[in-house]
Design an enzyme around this catalytic site. Sequence first.
Site, PDB file in Angstrom:
ATOM      1  N   GLU A 278       0.831  -1.204   0.000  1.00 47.13           N
ATOM      2  CA  GLU A 278       0.000   0.000   0.000  1.00 47.13           C
ATOM      3  C   GLU A 278       0.871   1.262   0.000  1.00 47.13           C
ATOM      4  O   GLU A 278       0.580   2.229  -0.697  1.00 47.13           O
ATOM      5  CB  GLU A 278      -0.936  -0.010   1.210  1.00 47.13           C
ATOM      6  CG  GLU A 278      -2.145   0.884   1.037  1.00 47.13           C
ATOM      7  CD  GLU A 278      -3.282   0.499   1.983  1.00 47.13           C
ATOM      8  OE1 GLU A 278      -3.051  -0.260   2.940  1.00 47.13           O
ATOM      9  OE2 GLU A 278      -4.404   0.971   1.747  1.00 47.13           O
ATOM     10  N   GLU A 281       2.140   1.615  -3.373  1.00 45.97           N
ATOM     11  CA  GLU A 281       1.089   2.096  -4.265  1.00 45.97           C
ATOM     12  C   GLU A 281       0.886   3.605  -4.098  1.00 45.97           C
ATOM     13  O   GLU A 281       0.731   4.337  -5.080  1.00 45.97           O
ATOM     14  CB  GLU A 281      -0.223   1.349  -3.972  1.00 45.97           C
ATOM     15  CG  GLU A 281      -1.340   1.703  -4.942  1.00 45.97           C
ATOM     16  CD  GLU A 281      -2.670   1.009  -4.607  1.00 45.97           C
ATOM     17  OE1 GLU A 281      -2.708   0.185  -3.664  1.00 45.97           O
ATOM     18  OE2 GLU A 281      -3.665   1.316  -5.288  1.00 45.97           O
ATOM     19  N   CYS A 298      -8.720  -2.040   3.529  1.00 43.38           N
ATOM     20  CA  CYS A 298      -8.670  -3.257   4.349  1.00 43.38           C
ATOM     21  C   CYS A 298      -9.954  -3.530   5.108  1.00 43.38           C
ATOM     22  O   CYS A 298     -10.077  -4.559   5.759  1.00 43.38           O
ATOM     23  CB  CYS A 298      -7.486  -3.199   5.307  1.00 43.38           C
ATOM     24  SG  CYS A 298      -7.223  -1.578   5.994  1.00 43.38           S
ATOM     25  N   SER A 318      -7.396   1.909  -2.728  1.00 44.34           N
ATOM     26  CA  SER A 318      -6.188   1.124  -2.943  1.00 44.34           C
ATOM     27  C   SER A 318      -6.572  -0.233  -3.507  1.00 44.34           C
ATOM     28  O   SER A 318      -7.589  -0.805  -3.133  1.00 44.34           O
ATOM     29  CB  SER A 318      -5.463   0.943  -1.608  1.00 44.34           C
ATOM     30  OG  SER A 318      -4.570  -0.147  -1.693  1.00 44.34           O
ATOM     31  N   LYS A 357     -15.806  -9.520   7.591  1.00 44.93           N
ATOM     32  CA  LYS A 357     -14.763 -10.380   7.020  1.00 44.93           C
ATOM     33  C   LYS A 357     -15.363 -11.660   6.450  1.00 44.93           C
ATOM     34  O   LYS A 357     -14.806 -12.266   5.551  1.00 44.93           O
ATOM     35  CB  LYS A 357     -13.709 -10.714   8.084  1.00 44.93           C
ATOM     36  CG  LYS A 357     -12.825  -9.532   8.453  1.00 44.93           C
ATOM     37  CD  LYS A 357     -11.745  -9.280   7.417  1.00 44.93           C
ATOM     38  CE  LYS A 357     -11.169  -7.881   7.547  1.00 44.93           C
ATOM     39  NZ  LYS A 357     -10.308  -7.506   6.415  1.00 44.93           N
ATOM     40  N   GLU A 360     -16.382 -10.587   3.130  1.00 50.32           N
ATOM     41  CA  GLU A 360     -15.210 -10.424   2.266  1.00 50.32           C
ATOM     42  C   GLU A 360     -14.691 -11.769   1.765  1.00 50.32           C
ATOM     43  O   GLU A 360     -14.365 -11.918   0.586  1.00 50.32           O
ATOM     44  CB  GLU A 360     -14.105  -9.705   3.050  1.00 50.32           C
ATOM     45  CG  GLU A 360     -12.828  -9.493   2.256  1.00 50.32           C
ATOM     46  CD  GLU A 360     -11.746  -8.790   3.091  1.00 50.32           C
ATOM     47  OE1 GLU A 360     -11.449  -7.634   2.787  1.00 50.32           O
ATOM     48  OE2 GLU A 360     -11.215  -9.400   4.038  1.00 50.32           O
ATOM     49  N   GLU A 365     -13.871 -12.653  -6.097  1.00 52.16           N
ATOM     50  CA  GLU A 365     -12.477 -12.347  -6.499  1.00 52.16           C
ATOM     51  C   GLU A 365     -11.472 -12.919  -5.520  1.00 52.16           C
ATOM     52  O   GLU A 365     -10.279 -12.944  -5.813  1.00 52.16           O
ATOM     53  CB  GLU A 365     -12.206 -10.845  -6.542  1.00 52.16           C
ATOM     54  CG  GLU A 365     -13.262  -9.925  -7.100  1.00 52.16           C
ATOM     55  CD  GLU A 365     -14.328  -9.604  -6.072  1.00 52.16           C
ATOM     56  OE1 GLU A 365     -15.404 -10.232  -6.179  1.00 52.16           O
ATOM     57  OE2 GLU A 365     -14.107  -8.781  -5.175  1.00 52.16           O
ATOM     58  N   CYS A 502     -10.922  -1.932  14.175  1.00 52.69           N
ATOM     59  CA  CYS A 502     -11.218  -3.362  14.377  1.00 52.69           C
ATOM     60  C   CYS A 502     -11.393  -3.727  15.844  1.00 52.69           C
ATOM     61  O   CYS A 502     -12.135  -4.652  16.166  1.00 52.69           O
ATOM     62  CB  CYS A 502     -10.110  -4.218  13.802  1.00 52.69           C
ATOM     63  SG  CYS A 502      -9.583  -3.709  12.180  1.00 52.69           S
TER      64      CYS A 502
END
Lengths: 573, 163
Positions: A278, A281, A298, A318, A357, A360, A365, A502
């Site tokens: 990151e 990036e 994230c 990102s 999560k 996710e 993907e 989190c």
Amino acid sequence: MAQININGQTFPAKADQTVLDVCEQNGIEIPTLCHIKELMPSGACRMCVVEVEGAQNLVPSCSYPATDGMVIKTHSDRALQARKTIIELLQTNHPDDCLYCVRSGSCDLQELSQDYGVRQRRFANNSPEQHLDVSSPALERDPAKCILCGKCVRVCEEVMGVSAIDFAGRGSNATVSTPFNVGLNVSSCISCGQCISVCPTGALRESSSLKPVTNALKDPEKTVVVQHAPAVSVSLAEEFGLKPGLDVNGLLVAALRRLGFKYVFDTSFSADLTIMEEASELVHRVQNNGALPMFTSCSPGWIKYMEQSHPDMLDHLSSCKSPQQMMGALIKNVFAESYSLNPKDIYSVSVMPCTAKKFEAQRPEMGDGTGPDIDSVLTTRELARLIRAHGIAFDKLKPEVADTPFGERSGAGKIFGSSGGVIEAALRTAHYLITGTELNDPNLKMLRGSEGIREAVVDVQGLPVGVAVVSGVKHAEQLIQEVRDGRKDLHFIEVMTCPGGCINGGGQPLHHDPVRVKARAAALYKIDEGAPVRVSHANPEIQELYAEYLGEPLGEKSHHLLHTHYSARETQF
Amino acid sequence: MEHLIIPDLDPILKRYPDPNREHLIPLLQDVQEEQGYLSKESIGVISRHLEVSPAKIYGVATFYNQFRFSPLGRYHIMVCRGTACHVKGSANVLAAICSGLKIQPGETTRDGLFSLEVVACIGACGLAPLISVNGEYHAGVTPAKIKRILNSYRKREEIHANG
Ligand code: SF4
Ligand code: SF4
Ligand code: SF4
Ligand code: FES
Ligand code: FES
């Protein structure tokens, strides 16, 4: 200062305090069902009623201002009887289900029924049949157990800014519902699980993955691998009655091994990896006129929020996968290869403070086409249940260390669990990437804290880097509008879906308590401060991974394994 | 049954140009008047126009009995639940219709044939209990008669369909 008399004792009261505030401050407990500390009182449940001298009716203490000279009885016969009646009425529409209920033992309704000595059903249950909504990969909605306190509605709207659910219908037909009662999976719900944290009953709960995980652990064909997120080790203690904020990392690893997990990895390691990618990036975008500001990626609830609400801004996200998914990809590729395992024989579990999560992990993907990279996600709460179910006396374990190659982490990887932690970790590494030197002081304290938006300008060898931290997805809206309107001084924005990050995720130990959340955050920063390596790029295992396998950040292998893409998402609502 | 195109509500929205929450109910009434019911798509459009969440709009709309969320059936049944009809057993009549059609008041059968609504006194208390189907009155109905009445409309539809 005003003085009020409660149960015969006099206490001082500040101007904006309610009767409930004063009681709580002085160790007098009054039950509440609809009250959420940081929000305006709603006065819906009347569980908190007390007797005020001179007032004809009982008053709800959660919304009643404490004024000078008041004389209050919190536990008079009348107040107790009124509360008991409320409990009996709530039970009217409630199933007698405690034996099978995931909230048994942590349910406010159950506890109140016990405390108030409700020993029999007073009114027959004639509520209409209600349908369990299991459409979401992250959470279940069981309207039969809903007592209509409205907390979930308010959290979803006022705290999260999502408004996926609201009251519908009226009178005895009232429910909490998505529009048209569609499944949560097609609604605007972002799976954050914050509603679960405030629900006083079992009406909202995570979709449990305990069955598939237990089955995998019993399957001799499977190598079962687990990773645990940075926030878990500083929260799990609470599930076992230990002090909030206690770091039980070693015990956690030991417990996971006892449960039968063959390899135990630390998601903080892949958080370090996320930082490498990151930060690179970010530097790349700055040097090549890429879309700026760049938003972190994230937090899966935030990603869904962007996909459904701001599809035109997806290029600002990102492309980095989250630490969970980076670890997932590493396990089914790098780890499988080096241990000569067929990825199909690996069952990859993650322990997360987060319900989103789960959402996710099942995104199409997040796998290579043959199967998902992460097979199951357990919340912190589910892990505690698993540990208890296996008769493991958690506090009697001896600490153990994680496995290599993905077990070592820097302090930077650990603070990922707190709001502000990702950007702090990323700036430490970005500074190094740009200047070749370390920050003078790795502690970027101005980025820590709990405000909804925190901004700072960080000087990187004369280059002012504008950064912002968003704690709670609702607050992102303001910055998004500013960026749309042409704001140019921001380069990098961290967004965590849950307020505080989190450590306050929707999969964490229950009971929404700001003090506990603070203790968890403090624990993370303390671990970082004491860590031998505090920057991701100096983590020796990370260096090795690049040297032996990945090549360089943003390289071809990274691109294939560690990056992803997003697409506009139609929700029915 | 539901149209998936975004309904053209512009003419109605123009009557309420500023996004003010107070316009919600009149706006919902206008849309229902125009389209016969409030579709998911309409609620989506109204939500964007007024900047109120669809969940909230659905909540408000379900609070009032006047709003429907599915299009009217080809035969629209109104069951009187006024006092006289109630005394003569309209609750059982309503239950018989609900179970016969497998829908609740406010809903429409999957085949689009019937829709059901509960209304207050129709003003013909002498004929209680009373239902009306597309404006045709059926007086003194009982659960047993309901079956026949529903079947007669089904038959009518078949004849209609076969030419
Ligand atoms: S929600 Fe509470 S009271 Fe209801 S069944 Fe579960 S534990 Fe029992
Ligand atoms: S999980 Fe989050 S977004 Fe979904 S209903 Fe609950 S609070 Fe709202
Ligand atoms: S689902 Fe839980 S939080 Fe929401 S209204 Fe029902 S009982 Fe309250
Ligand atoms: S807690 Fe005070 S009214 Fe519900
Ligand atoms: S009560 Fe039914 S017609 Fe008057």
